[in-house]
Design an enzyme around this catalytic site. Structure first.
Site, PDB file in Angstrom:
ATOM      1  N   ASP A 252      -0.552   4.481   5.668  1.00  0.00           N
ATOM      2  CA  ASP A 252      -1.739   3.811   5.571  1.00  0.00           C
ATOM      3  C   ASP A 252      -2.872   5.012   5.621  1.00  0.00           C
ATOM      4  OD1 ASP A 252      -4.050   2.611   4.969  1.00  0.00           O
ATOM      5  OD2 ASP A 252      -3.320   0.725   6.080  1.00  0.00           O
TER       6      ASP A 252
ATOM      7  N   ARG B  64      -5.989   4.654   4.816  1.00  0.00           N
ATOM      8  CA  ARG B  64      -7.411   4.289   4.742  1.00  0.00           C
ATOM      9  C   ARG B  64      -8.360   4.525   6.158  1.00  0.00           C
ATOM     10  NH1 ARG B  64      -5.821  -1.676   2.673  1.00  0.00           N
ATOM     11  NH2 ARG B  64      -4.138  -1.086   4.098  1.00  0.00           N
TER      12      ARG B  64
END
Length: 189
Positions: A123, A125
């Protein structure tokens, strides 16, 4: 965050109800959205929804993103609150790399393994713009509609008074994806 460009507030009628909408352009040129009800209570329901073109717009059932978006919009239209449309496609690897990850998933890799094969973490983000948007609206505490513990941890300066689960029934195409989110990414499913 510096140099954030902020749009005017407009009205957005939808099939779920009528929202107010405002756009935020970050330093990288990504444009994020806040959809919100007329009245924001002291601790509103907030959904931070990460962009998923394939699920949100094209109706893909390889993930649960589109269904989560629709669930959140229905709930916020009914109960009030805010949806932040976080423009970080494919856990922030971009659309081209997301499609490449899909191709690896077609060969048997799970979503985390596919990202690793492409040189990314599970991930990628970040959530600075989310905190900026919440602060812009004066939201200091909220009820967060999420299954992702990383989203909970990312909002350090905001008090999360309650985590509201967002449960979507699995289908044959996303069972492995949801299992990977739970087992390898710690999602609260």
């Amino acid at each position: 965050m510096k140099n954030i460009e902020i749009s005017q507030i407009a009205t957005l009628p939808t099939k779920y109800g009528t929202f107010k909408i405002q756009a935020f352009k970050d330093e990288l040129g990504k444009e994020h959205l806040a959809l919100f009800s007329d009245e924001l209570v002291e601790a509103p329901i907030v959904r931070v929804h990460s962009e998923c073109l394939t699920g949100d717009a094209l109706g893909s059932v390889k993930c649960d993103c589109g269904e989560q978006l629709h669930f959140a919009l229905e709930l916020i239209a009914k109960e009030g609150g805010m949806l932040i449309y976080h423009r970080q496609e494919g856990r922030n690897i971009g659309l081209l790399n997301k499609v490449n990850a899909y191709a690896l998933q077609d060969k048997g890799y799970n979503t985390v393994e596919a990202n690793h094969q492409l040189g990314f973490s599970a991930d990628e983000r970040t959530y600075e713009i989310v905190e900026f948007i919440l602060n812009h609206f004066g939201i200091k505490k909220l009820k967060l509609l999420t299954n992702n513990p990383k989203k909970i941890e990312s909002l350090g300066s905001i008090e999360i008074v309650e985590r509201l689960p967002i449960q979507i029934a699995p289908n044959p195409y996303n069972e492995k994806y949801l299992k990977t989110k739970k087992d390898e990414m710690g999602h609260l499913l």
